[in-house]
Design a protein around this motif. Structure first.
Motif, PDB file in Angstrom:
ATOM      1  N   GLY A  13     -27.053  22.965  67.542  1.00  0.00           N
ATOM      2  CA  GLY A  13     -26.095  22.336  68.446  1.00  0.00           C
ATOM      3  C   GLY A  13     -25.220  21.302  67.760  1.00  0.00           C
ATOM      4  O   GLY A  13     -25.250  21.143  66.533  1.00  0.00           O
ATOM      5  N   LEU A  14     -24.460  20.575  68.576  1.00  0.00           N
ATOM      6  CA  LEU A  14     -23.536  19.570  68.053  1.00  0.00           C
ATOM      7  C   LEU A  14     -24.279  18.316  67.602  1.00  0.00           C
ATOM      8  O   LEU A  14     -25.321  17.961  68.162  1.00  0.00           O
ATOM      9  N   MET A  15     -23.736  17.660  66.586  1.00  0.00           N
ATOM     10  CA  MET A  15     -24.316  16.406  66.126  1.00  0.00           C
ATOM     11  C   MET A  15     -23.217  15.509  65.576  1.00  0.00           C
ATOM     12  O   MET A  15     -22.093  15.954  65.304  1.00  0.00           O
ATOM     13  N   GLU A  16     -23.554  14.242  65.418  1.00  0.00           N
ATOM     14  CA  GLU A  16     -22.614  13.282  64.853  1.00  0.00           C
ATOM     15  C   GLU A  16     -22.507  13.491  63.342  1.00  0.00           C
ATOM     16  O   GLU A  16     -23.527  13.689  62.661  1.00  0.00           O
ATOM     17  N   PRO A  17     -21.306  13.457  62.791  1.00  0.00           N
ATOM     18  CA  PRO A  17     -21.139  13.626  61.346  1.00  0.00           C
ATOM     19  C   PRO A  17     -21.959  12.640  60.519  1.00  0.00           C
ATOM     20  O   PRO A  17     -22.405  12.976  59.416  1.00  0.00           O
ATOM     21  N   SER A  18     -22.185  11.460  61.044  1.00  0.00           N
ATOM     22  CA  SER A  18     -22.942  10.436  60.304  1.00  0.00           C
ATOM     23  C   SER A  18     -24.394  10.833  60.071  1.00  0.00           C
ATOM     24  O   SER A  18     -25.081  10.232  59.238  1.00  0.00           O
ATOM     25  N   GLN A  19     -24.886  11.856  60.780  1.00  0.00           N
ATOM     26  CA  GLN A  19     -26.276  12.298  60.651  1.00  0.00           C
ATOM     27  C   GLN A  19     -26.488  13.329  59.542  1.00  0.00           C
ATOM     28  O   GLN A  19     -27.631  13.681  59.239  1.00  0.00           O
ATOM     29  N   LEU A  20     -25.424  13.801  58.909  1.00  0.00           N
ATOM     30  CA  LEU A  20     -25.536  14.886  57.934  1.00  0.00           C
ATOM     31  C   LEU A  20     -26.374  14.517  56.714  1.00  0.00           C
ATOM     32  O   LEU A  20     -27.176  15.304  56.239  1.00  0.00           O
ATOM     33  N   GLY A  21     -26.154  13.334  56.171  1.00  0.00           N
ATOM     34  CA  GLY A  21     -26.835  12.936  54.938  1.00  0.00           C
ATOM     35  C   GLY A  21     -26.327  13.734  53.754  1.00  0.00           C
ATOM     36  O   GLY A  21     -25.219  14.275  53.760  1.00  0.00           O
ATOM     37  N   ARG A  22     -27.156  13.814  52.708  1.00  0.00           N
ATOM     38  CA  ARG A  22     -26.759  14.566  51.517  1.00  0.00           C
ATOM     39  C   ARG A  22     -26.678  16.051  51.861  1.00  0.00           C
ATOM     40  O   ARG A  22     -27.621  16.605  52.426  1.00  0.00           O
ATOM     41  N   THR A  23     -25.574  16.664  51.477  1.00  0.00           N
ATOM     42  CA  THR A  23     -25.275  18.014  51.947  1.00  0.00           C
ATOM     43  C   THR A  23     -24.952  18.951  50.791  1.00  0.00           C
ATOM     44  O   THR A  23     -24.125  18.623  49.932  1.00  0.00           O
ATOM     45  N   MET A  24     -25.602  20.120  50.786  1.00  0.00           N
ATOM     46  CA  MET A  24     -25.233  21.202  49.881  1.00  0.00           C
ATOM     47  C   MET A  24     -24.288  22.123  50.656  1.00  0.00           C
ATOM     48  O   MET A  24     -24.686  22.734  51.652  1.00  0.00           O
ATOM     49  N   THR A  25     -23.050  22.220  50.202  1.00  0.00           N
ATOM     50  CA  THR A  25     -22.008  22.880  50.991  1.00  0.00           C
ATOM     51  C   THR A  25     -21.910  24.383  50.768  1.00  0.00           C
ATOM     52  O   THR A  25     -21.106  25.041  51.443  1.00  0.00           O
ATOM     53  N   HIS A  26     -22.714  24.929  49.863  1.00  0.00           N
ATOM     54  CA  HIS A  26     -22.641  26.377  49.636  1.00  0.00           C
ATOM     55  C   HIS A  26     -24.004  26.898  49.192  1.00  0.00           C
ATOM     56  O   HIS A  26     -24.328  26.912  48.012  1.00  0.00           O
ATOM     57  N   GLU A  27     -24.806  27.346  50.166  1.00  0.00           N
ATOM     58  CA  GLU A  27     -26.119  27.919  49.881  1.00  0.00           C
ATOM     59  C   GLU A  27     -26.355  29.133  50.777  1.00  0.00           C
ATOM     60  O   GLU A  27     -25.609  29.381  51.729  1.00  0.00           O
ATOM     61  N   HIS A  28     -27.404  29.886  50.454  1.00  0.00           N
ATOM     62  CA  HIS A  28     -27.879  30.978  51.299  1.00  0.00           C
ATOM     63  C   HIS A  28     -29.382  30.803  51.474  1.00  0.00           C
ATOM     64  O   HIS A  28     -30.093  30.494  50.516  1.00  0.00           O
ATOM     65  N   LEU A  29     -29.849  31.014  52.695  1.00  0.00           N
ATOM     66  CA  LEU A  29     -31.276  30.876  52.998  1.00  0.00           C
ATOM     67  C   LEU A  29     -31.917  32.225  53.296  1.00  0.00           C
ATOM     68  O   LEU A  29     -33.116  32.407  53.099  1.00  0.00           O
ATOM     69  N   THR A  30     -31.128  33.154  53.808  1.00  0.00           N
ATOM     70  CA  THR A  30     -31.605  34.506  54.042  1.00  0.00           C
ATOM     71  C   THR A  30     -30.416  35.451  53.979  1.00  0.00           C
ATOM     72  O   THR A  30     -29.423  35.246  54.667  1.00  0.00           O
ATOM     73  N   MET A  31     -30.490  36.431  53.104  1.00  0.00           N
ATOM     74  CA  MET A  31     -29.393  37.389  52.974  1.00  0.00           C
ATOM     75  C   MET A  31     -29.879  38.612  52.201  1.00  0.00           C
ATOM     76  O   MET A  31     -30.947  38.600  51.589  1.00  0.00           O
ATOM     77  N   ASN A  32     -29.090  39.671  52.247  1.00  0.00           N
ATOM     78  CA  ASN A  32     -29.349  40.892  51.492  1.00  0.00           C
ATOM     79  C   ASN A  32     -28.122  41.148  50.626  1.00  0.00           C
ATOM     80  O   ASN A  32     -27.037  41.392  51.133  1.00  0.00           O
TER      81      ASN A  32
END
Length: 349
Positions: A13-32
């Motif tokens: 859901g929606l959240m405040e941008p200030s809650q993101l913390g350190r962010t990896m902007t390009h990853e995959h967690l499940t894919m083929n």
């Protein structure tokens, strides 16, 4: 639409941008990633079918796309869950999951992982490269493609009510295919309607990012809310890179941890080392682009996971950040790369 403004949209859901913390902007967690299988070098065919084991880890690192099982990251949900807990313990807050239609996006699993680990996960809307486009999709108009992308953000992806919070990674090849061109235009139209972040996978040619930005802008895309991925394997000439940087999109160095002797997808490319990536990031900071830089690891095969002797999702936090400090990149600049810039990009306008 008004609910999205100045918010970030995760799979929970929606959240405040200030809650993101350190962010990896390009990853995959499940894919083929079977679409990118490359036959192994002559005489090494038997290694393509063998189980992943200690004695073939170096071969696997050099030939990651020639091992069929290695391309099935979707089989490693338990390992990825453990990795995310490790990432969180190392100070990570958010993962932008760039799996789109064509490489088996699974938003239900992303939601489950977010609930179980407490890591914020942002799913990607849209389509991967043209080689993965179905005949039905290739026949669609720009307007039809736009409608699909907008729906994935506003209502939910893949028959669920789990909503995407970014468009991308939008797959582009070199040369750009007809259906990729349409998807790129549809992405611009959707972004114009939604005010959302976009992330693009360029073709493996130094002219590709320039072509993409031109088409995207002509279709009404907002360059200031758009990331050009994989620059570490795309633009090597410093003068050309600085020329591209002037266009105003985010510049992403997202292959940290990937070091090949021979790059199967484009043998003409000499994949840089992590040390070379750090020096290129420092150069861009020195040239005044610290507000437009993002970094990530683009994990998309099994051998990149700690379970298989890889670096994992916490590699940047555990290994690259300390080396950046040694190379004269201040903690304040690093925080921009990992916290401030992702927050700015991921917030809906």
């Amino acid at each position: 639409m008004s609910l999205l403004r100045v918010k970030v949209q995760t799979v929970l859901g929606l959240m405040e941008p200030s809650q993101l913390g350190r962010t990896m902007t390009h990853e995959h967690l499940t894919m083929n990633f079977s679409c990118c299988y490359y036959p192994p070098p002559l005489g090494q065919e038997v290694l393509s079918e063998k189980p992943i084991e200690m004695k073939n880890l170096f071969w696997l690192k050099q030939n990651p796309y020639s091992h069929k099982e290695n391309l099935l990251l979707c089989q490693e949900i338990n390992a990825v869950r453990e990795e995310l807990l490790h990432y969180k313990a190392a100070g990570g807050g958010t993962i932008v999951e760039n799996t789109t239609t064509g490489i088996h996006r699974d938003v239900k699993t992303l939601k489950q992982l977010a609930e179980e680990t407490g890591v914020h996960i942002i799913a990607g809307a849209g389509f991967y490269v043209g080689a993965t486009h179905s005949p039905e999709m290739q026949a669609m108009s720009v307007e039809q493609l736009t409608e699909i992308i907008v729906n994935e953000v506003l209502n939910g992806a893949d028959g669920t009510n789990i909503k995407c919070g970014v468009i991308g990674e939008i797959g582009c090849s070199w040369p750009l295919t007809e259906s990729e061109n349409k998807v790129l235009q549809a992405t611009a139209h959707a972004q114009s309607h939604l005010g959302c972040p976009v992330i693009i996978h360029p073709g493996r040619n130094s002219n590709s990012p320039f072509q993409i930005i031109r088409i995207f802008q002509e279709a009404g895309g907002d360059i200031s809310k758009t990331v050009m991925s994989h620059l570490d394997r795309t633009i090597f000439d410093e003068k050309k890179l600085l020329e591209f940087a002037q266009l105003g999109c985010y510049l992403e160095y997202d292959l940290f941890g990937t070091e090949f002797i021979f790059y199967q997808m484009s043998p003409d490319i000499d994949m840089p080392s992590d040390n070379e990536r750090i020096l290129r990031v420092r150069m861009l900071i020195d040239e005044g682009y610290e507000d437009k830089l993002l970094i990530a690891q683009d994990i998309h095969t099994k051998n990149r996971l700690k379970k298989y002797g890889g670096h994992g999702y916490s590699h940047i936090l555990e290994n690259i950040v300390p080396k950046m400090l040694v190379r004269g990149i201040s903690q304040n600049k690093i925080d921009k790369l990992l916290i401030a810039n992702p927050k700015q990009w991921l917030t809906f306008k």
